[in-house]
Design an enzyme around this catalytic site. Structure first.
Site, short mmCIF file in Angstrom:
data_model
loop_
_atom_site.label_atom_id
_atom_site.label_comp_id
_atom_site.label_asym_id
_atom_site.label_seq_id
_atom_site.Cartn_x
_atom_site.Cartn_y
_atom_site.Cartn_z
N ASP A 85 9.38 -13.16 3.77
CA ASP A 85 8.44 -12.36 2.86
C ASP A 85 7.18 -13.25 2.37
O ASP A 85 7.05 -14.47 2.57
CB ASP A 85 8.66 -12.44 1.18
CG ASP A 85 7.38 -12.01 -0.11
OD1 ASP A 85 6.53 -11.23 0.73
OD2 ASP A 85 8.58 -11.75 -0.73
N ASP A 96 0.34 -9.12 1.73
CA ASP A 96 1.94 -9.53 1.31
C ASP A 96 2.76 -8.46 2.28
O ASP A 96 2.95 -7.49 1.41
CB ASP A 96 2.02 -9.36 -0.15
CG ASP A 96 3.50 -9.76 -0.62
OD1 ASP A 96 4.26 -10.38 -0.13
OD2 ASP A 96 3.59 -9.22 -1.79
N HIS A 155 3.61 -4.83 -6.83
CA HIS A 155 2.44 -4.77 -7.69
C HIS A 155 1.23 -4.85 -7.01
O HIS A 155 1.20 -5.02 -5.53
CB HIS A 155 2.81 -6.14 -7.70
CG HIS A 155 3.45 -7.45 -6.63
ND1 HIS A 155 2.45 -8.14 -5.53
CD2 HIS A 155 4.35 -7.40 -5.81
CE1 HIS A 155 3.18 -8.35 -5.06
NE2 HIS A 155 4.15 -8.32 -4.41
N HIS A 163 0.19 -10.21 -8.50
CA HIS A 163 0.72 -9.76 -9.57
C HIS A 163 -0.44 -9.18 -9.86
O HIS A 163 -0.95 -9.80 -11.10
CB HIS A 163 1.93 -10.60 -10.02
CG HIS A 163 2.66 -10.38 -9.61
ND1 HIS A 163 3.09 -12.03 -8.46
CD2 HIS A 163 3.72 -9.64 -8.32
CE1 HIS A 163 4.09 -11.63 -7.97
NE2 HIS A 163 4.15 -10.71 -7.41
N GLU A 188 7.62 -2.84 -2.28
CA GLU A 188 8.75 -3.74 -1.37
C GLU A 188 9.74 -3.81 -2.64
O GLU A 188 10.80 -4.19 -3.46
CB GLU A 188 8.22 -5.17 -2.23
CG GLU A 188 7.81 -5.80 -3.63
CD GLU A 188 7.47 -7.65 -3.81
OE1 GLU A 188 8.34 -8.09 -2.70
OE2 GLU A 188 6.67 -7.66 -4.21
N GLU A 276 8.61 -4.87 3.00
CA GLU A 276 7.80 -4.66 2.26
C GLU A 276 6.64 -4.14 2.83
O GLU A 276 5.98 -5.26 4.45
CB GLU A 276 7.79 -6.16 1.68
CG GLU A 276 6.17 -6.31 0.40
CD GLU A 276 5.58 -7.46 -0.05
OE1 GLU A 276 6.74 -8.55 -0.08
OE2 GLU A 276 5.24 -7.57 -1.26
CO CO Z 1 4.93 -8.25 -2.27
#
Ligand code: CO
Length: 291
Positions: A85, A96, A155, A163, A188, A276
């Protein structure tokens, strides 16, 4: 969102996507965990971008928040399900993205989280609810015989903010949060052979600053100085220059200066996959920045 900001999100996304894809190809049995993490993080810096959070490499039942410790001796082993990640930022605008590498025979598990991500991305448009995206995720995972992880979510993202709203659930809950044009968020999905819930392990390698309280102990002050340029984004214990500073971390967490991110895991012996992407909502769908 103005064009300049859009371009930064897209550049961060392109860098993150390509480094993640190439990094995933390097995961093989016997490869050093620490060397992989360091080489991927170095590539982000070589692109002139920032690391939005330490590269998360989480194995098997661990779903998130593991990364290499200083001098980490682990190597990838036969049967491992490896989640990578990666977070990249340009002037704080974050991409992300995550993928999973299978060193065993778990292709259906990986397919579950990947299909869930694709289905959720196809469903994104202004006016839909976050809960409906969660339904799309849950359906794809359950129809392959696995569980979505209910207490991990996608998020919203903002400049130097990892976030924020909206929260994108991995189950079809009642969230009435309405998706709007211009929102930026990560989706994700996590698929698991375990319980569908993660808990905290004792292991803590990732932290972030949450207050500016003055600290008096010299090693603690060194930690706060060395992370002051992070703008609140997470950092790794491995990044601290002096191992004596490790001892200050629990104190700084207790005093409310730092937040710790424990490794999050499903039940022992279970396997978790994750995929993700980061999206920007447009008038009739979304741009996927990290693809
Ligand atoms: Co994330």
């Amino acid at each position: 969102m103005n064009d300049e900001i859009l371009e930064k999100y897209q550049n961060a996304g392109q860098i993150a996507g390509s480094i993640l894809r190439n990094g995933a190809k390097e995961i093989r049995i016997g490869v050093s965990y620490l060397e992989l993490v360091e080489s991927i993080e170095t590539r982000v810096k070589e692109e002139g971008a920032g690391i939005a959070f330490p590269l998360n490499v989480s194995l098997n039942e661990d779903a998130a928040h593991d990364t290499a410790s200083p001098g980490d001796l682990r190597v990838f082993a036969k049967g491992d399900v490896v989640k990578l990640d990666l977070g990249v930022e340009i002037d704080g605008y974050i991409a992300d993205t995550a993928t999973t590498v299978d060193l065993g025979n778990n292709s259906l598990l990986l397919q579950a989280s990947e299909a869930a991500l694709d289905a959720a991305i196809r469903a994104v448009r202004p006016g839909v609810t976050a809960g409906s995206l969660g339904s799309a995720v849950q359906e794809e995972i359950e129809k392959r015989g696995y569980r979505p992880i209910a207490n991990l979510t996608g998020h919203g993202l903002d400049q130097y903010v990892l976030h924020r709203s909206p929260t994108i659930p991995n189950i079809g809950n009642m969230s009435g949060t309405v998706i709007e044009e211009g929102m930026v968020f990560a989706i994700e999905p996590f698929a698991t052979t375990g319980s569908g819930h993660v808990g905290e392990k004792m292991r803590r390698e990732i932290y972030s600053q949450i207050s500016n309280k003055p600290v008096r102990i010299p090693t603690a002050r060194q930690v706060m100085q060395s992370i002051s340029g992070r703008n609140g984004l997470p950092f790794s214990r491995r990044w601290l220059s002096d191992r004596k500073q490790d001892i200050a971390l629990p104190t700084l967490v207790r005093s409310g200066a730092l937040h710790a991110y424990p490794v999050l895991a499903d039940i022992p012996g279970s396997l978790v996959s994750q995929h993700e992407h980061t999206v920007i909502v447009t008038a009739d769908g979304c741009i996927v920045t990290t693809r």
